[in-house]
Design an enzyme around this catalytic site. Sequence first.
Site, PDB file in Angstrom:
ATOM      1  N   SER A  66       0.798  -1.238   0.000  1.00 44.85           N
ATOM      2  CA  SER A  66       0.000   0.000   0.000  1.00 44.85           C
ATOM      3  C   SER A  66       0.826   1.282   0.000  1.00 44.85           C
ATOM      4  CB  SER A  66      -0.933   0.022   1.200  1.00 44.85           C
ATOM      5  OG  SER A  66      -2.001  -0.861   0.986  1.00 44.85           O
ATOM      6  N   LYS A  69       0.451   3.414  -2.936  1.00 42.86           N
ATOM      7  CA  LYS A  69      -0.721   4.284  -3.085  1.00 42.86           C
ATOM      8  C   LYS A  69      -0.367   5.777  -2.979  1.00 42.86           C
ATOM      9  CE  LYS A  69      -3.641   0.578  -1.310  1.00 42.86           C
ATOM     10  NZ  LYS A  69      -4.384   0.030  -0.152  1.00 42.86           N
ATOM     11  N   TYR A 193      -3.728  -2.455 -10.250  1.00 40.24           N
ATOM     12  CA  TYR A 193      -3.635  -2.281  -8.790  1.00 40.24           C
ATOM     13  C   TYR A 193      -2.756  -3.372  -8.154  1.00 40.24           C
ATOM     14  CZ  TYR A 193      -5.052  -2.408  -3.895  1.00 40.24           C
ATOM     15  OH  TYR A 193      -5.027  -2.450  -2.527  1.00 40.24           O
ATOM     16  N   TYR A 245      -4.675   3.574   8.018  1.00 38.00           N
ATOM     17  CA  TYR A 245      -6.032   3.012   8.187  1.00 38.00           C
ATOM     18  C   TYR A 245      -6.571   3.387   9.558  1.00 38.00           C
ATOM     19  CZ  TYR A 245      -3.574   0.454   4.633  1.00 38.00           C
ATOM     20  OH  TYR A 245      -2.805   0.146   3.561  1.00 38.00           O
ATOM     21  N   VAL A 263       1.170  -3.725   3.834  1.00 35.40           N
ATOM     22  CA  VAL A 263       1.145  -5.028   4.516  1.00 35.40           C
ATOM     23  C   VAL A 263       2.417  -5.849   4.305  1.00 35.40           C
ATOM     24  CG1 VAL A 263      -1.338  -5.412   4.775  1.00 35.40           C
ATOM     25  CG2 VAL A 263      -0.201  -6.145   2.681  1.00 35.40           C
TER      26      VAL A 263
HETATM   27  N1  GLN Z   1      -2.273  -5.258  -2.008  1.00 39.16           N
HETATM   28  C1  GLN Z   1      -2.784  -5.193  -0.667  1.00 39.16           C
HETATM   29  C2  GLN Z   1      -4.291  -5.408  -0.683  1.00 39.16           C
HETATM   30  O1  GLN Z   1      -4.906  -4.886  -1.559  1.00 39.16           O
HETATM   31  C3  GLN Z   1      -2.451  -3.860  -0.078  1.00 39.16           C
HETATM   32  C4  GLN Z   1      -2.981  -3.703   1.318  1.00 39.16           C
HETATM   33  C5  GLN Z   1      -2.031  -3.010   2.235  1.00 39.16           C
HETATM   34  O2  GLN Z   1      -0.831  -2.914   2.000  1.00 39.16           O
HETATM   35  N2  GLN Z   1      -2.546  -2.587   3.361  1.00 39.16           N
HETATM   36  O3  GLN Z   1      -4.861  -6.069   0.140  1.00 39.16           O
END
Ligand code: GLN
Length: 311
Positions: A66, A69, A193, A245, A263
């Site tokens: 993420s 992003k 994505y 988050y 993650v």
């Molecule tokens: N690719 C992961 C997902 O879509 C990204 C989530 C994350 O890093 N929090 O679940």
Amino acid sequence: MSRANLDRVVSEIADEMRQRPDRGEVASYIPELARVDSKSFGLVVIDAEGHVAVAGDSETPFSIQSISKVFTLTLALGKAGDRLWRRVGREPSGSAFNSIVQLEHERGIPRNPFINAGAIAVTDVILSGHQPREVLGEILRFMRFLADDSSVAIDEAVAASEQRTGFRNIALANYMKSFGVLDNPVDFTLGVYFHHCAIAMSCRQLAMAGRFLAHLGRNPSTGLSVVPPERARRINAVMLTCGHYDGSGEFAYRVGLPGKSGVGGGILAIAPGKASIAVWSPGLDASGNSHLGRIALEALTKRLGWSIFGA
Ligand code: GLN
């Protein structure tokens, strides 16, 4: 801040983290991520003069997930400007990164660009008018340019692993599509994505890539402008309020810097005017943020007095 002092603090923190038994849980819902060594730990701080302080596994590429992003948001703002905010909000969600509940109440408009639904909507904006392959090439070129390193690459095994098991994201994307929030075929948007989440970078590369956010939109070493100062400020604001988050409040309280987690266990943190910081420790806390990564950043900002809220 003298270089020697910064080097000392960074290596002290890495030593302290190595000794901690509590490392959190490595993400396993993307099977390929579960293979990572949970004992890995890397920390890199790059200051305004370009001095690079490193400790631990600072050169090992990991899945940025993420954290990508932040960079897709930067590209989407470059393409759509403020029109982007018709597709995605900029309020903290107060729920999990892959939550679906708010989408129904808010008619398919995700709360912010850093939860999964929001990032999928942002990816859809970048994709419009292009083929998935072209857009992935653009994202990768952007990351290589920012990191000043042409070796940055997508880990295809991670992308394929998520593509096979990404049922929640597939659900989120279809749900948004039903509200007309996505313009492109769901498969195309998700393909891009999953692949940008699977970009692998080391802490050094990631800290390099974040430098423009610490220095009013430009890389202070090359002088090259990436975004106008106002846009860098706003991206930092969204990182502060939404970058972790449901753990964003806790991160602001303890660390006091704009930050974005993934993650894969990485966190990119920005000390405005001072430094770009990347930390990596794969074990996660209950909100899906790097457990030791957050503790290391808390120690760092405390010792250096770098919290944006003062000492
Ligand atoms: N690719 C992961 C997902 O879509 C990204 C989530 C994350 O890093 N929090 O679940």
